[in-house]
Design a protein around this motif. Sequence first.
Motif, mmCIF file in Angstrom:
data_model
loop_
_atom_site.group_PDB
_atom_site.id
_atom_site.type_symbol
_atom_site.label_atom_id
_atom_site.label_comp_id
_atom_site.label_asym_id
_atom_site.label_seq_id
_atom_site.Cartn_x
_atom_site.Cartn_y
_atom_site.Cartn_z
ATOM 1 N N THR A 240 0.844 -1.200 0.000
ATOM 2 C CA THR A 240 0.000 0.000 0.000
ATOM 3 C C THR A 240 0.878 1.249 0.000
ATOM 4 O O THR A 240 1.991 1.242 0.509
ATOM 5 C CB THR A 240 -0.910 0.066 1.245
ATOM 6 O OG1 THR A 240 -0.090 0.008 2.409
ATOM 7 C CG2 THR A 240 -1.909 -1.061 1.272
ATOM 8 N N LYS A 241 0.346 2.272 -0.617
ATOM 9 C CA LYS A 241 1.073 3.546 -0.579
ATOM 10 C C LYS A 241 0.130 4.658 -0.128
ATOM 11 O O LYS A 241 -1.091 4.538 -0.236
ATOM 12 C CB LYS A 241 1.680 3.868 -1.946
ATOM 13 C CG LYS A 241 0.665 3.989 -3.053
ATOM 14 C CD LYS A 241 1.292 4.469 -4.346
ATOM 15 C CE LYS A 241 0.213 4.598 -5.420
ATOM 16 N NZ LYS A 241 0.663 5.149 -6.662
ATOM 17 N N GLN A 242 0.720 5.692 0.398
ATOM 18 C CA GLN A 242 -0.078 6.808 0.902
ATOM 19 C C GLN A 242 0.238 8.061 0.077
ATOM 20 O O GLN A 242 1.403 8.383 -0.127
ATOM 21 C CB GLN A 242 0.279 7.053 2.364
ATOM 22 C CG GLN A 242 -0.805 7.799 3.102
ATOM 23 C CD GLN A 242 -1.117 7.114 4.432
ATOM 24 O OE1 GLN A 242 -1.331 5.896 4.466
ATOM 25 N NE2 GLN A 242 -1.139 7.861 5.511
ATOM 26 N N VAL A 243 -0.809 8.710 -0.415
ATOM 27 C CA VAL A 243 -0.581 9.940 -1.178
ATOM 28 C C VAL A 243 -1.359 11.093 -0.541
ATOM 29 O O VAL A 243 -2.356 10.884 0.135
ATOM 30 C CB VAL A 243 -1.014 9.800 -2.664
ATOM 31 C CG1 VAL A 243 -0.124 8.817 -3.402
ATOM 32 C CG2 VAL A 243 -2.475 9.406 -2.786
ATOM 33 N N GLU A 244 -0.846 12.301 -0.790
ATOM 34 C CA GLU A 244 -1.524 13.492 -0.279
ATOM 35 C C GLU A 244 -2.329 14.147 -1.382
ATOM 36 O O GLU A 244 -1.979 14.031 -2.556
ATOM 37 C CB GLU A 244 -0.483 14.507 0.202
ATOM 38 C CG GLU A 244 -0.108 14.332 1.644
ATOM 39 C CD GLU A 244 0.920 15.353 2.069
ATOM 40 O OE1 GLU A 244 0.787 16.530 1.680
ATOM 41 O OE2 GLU A 244 1.858 14.952 2.784
ATOM 42 N N GLY A 245 -3.370 14.835 -1.000
ATOM 43 C CA GLY A 245 -4.144 15.559 -2.007
ATOM 44 C C GLY A 245 -5.131 16.525 -1.387
ATOM 45 O O GLY A 245 -5.195 16.680 -0.174
#
Length: 297
Positions: free
Chosen positions: A2-7
Amino acid sequence: MTKQVEGIVMGLIAGFYDVQTESGIVRTRARGVFRKNKEKPTVGDHVQVQIDEQGTSYLVAIMPRQNLIGRPALANVSHVLLVVSAVEPDFSLQLLDRYLTFFSWQKVAVSIYLSKSDILAADKLQEIRHELDYYASIGYPVYDDWAKLAAELPKAITQDQIWTLAGQSGAGKSTLINHLKKDLKQETAAISTSLNRGKHTTRTVQLFSLGEGFLADTPGFSAIDFTPIKLNELCNYFSEFKKASVNCKFRGCQHLKEPRCAVKELVQEGKIRQSRYDDYLLMRNEIANGRMPEYLK
Ligand code: ZN
């Protein structure tokens, strides 16, 4: 993995959040934990999205907000474009001062756009422009016609800023939004149509890209209430009063009957507009009485 992204949350459609990330828009659901904590991701929020290897994503965290204002609510508003009409409804300095004071209290910067300037007689328009020159001189950028706004607004919206509109109903906010959107190729448009077919889809506020930031697609604020402002702090939200007040004899001068008041001196010299001072007194009354005057509702 899993990866975590900002937005940034651009819109909310039928329980899904459209989050603008570096690699495009991710349509995602919020984790149940928000409901438990009575927290709700809001358009304008900076968020974290977790994406697993199958591509399933969840909005997992909301970053601290700068502010949360308006109905429907919008988070992290950095700038308001205040739409004041030249005519129909008539140009009103009193209304202009009310909005400016309110947003100054909310710590949101304001630019002023004069709408419907094309349908007003030249001499009348000249008077209004003269009034607006004063506001420009105390620090409010003024766009006094559509061509100027269309050319300069995208440049004024800097990186990741969120702008929204405010102004009286009938001032032309919806028309303005539609004009601005027409000039844009909307990345979200395609996605929205595919998910927007359901009859029960309710739409809230939505952001669209403009300049290096965003403009909220919402009619924005119309009525405002500043009775929660503390009476002795009101003068701080008139920027030129605040600037002048360092020369008042008394600290905490309210610019009423105090001797050697720099604000009143400047009003007498015509350097601060009498109308600003009169509106200040009106607003003080309003706050002291704890309610908006009927005619302004
Ligand atoms: Zn004073």
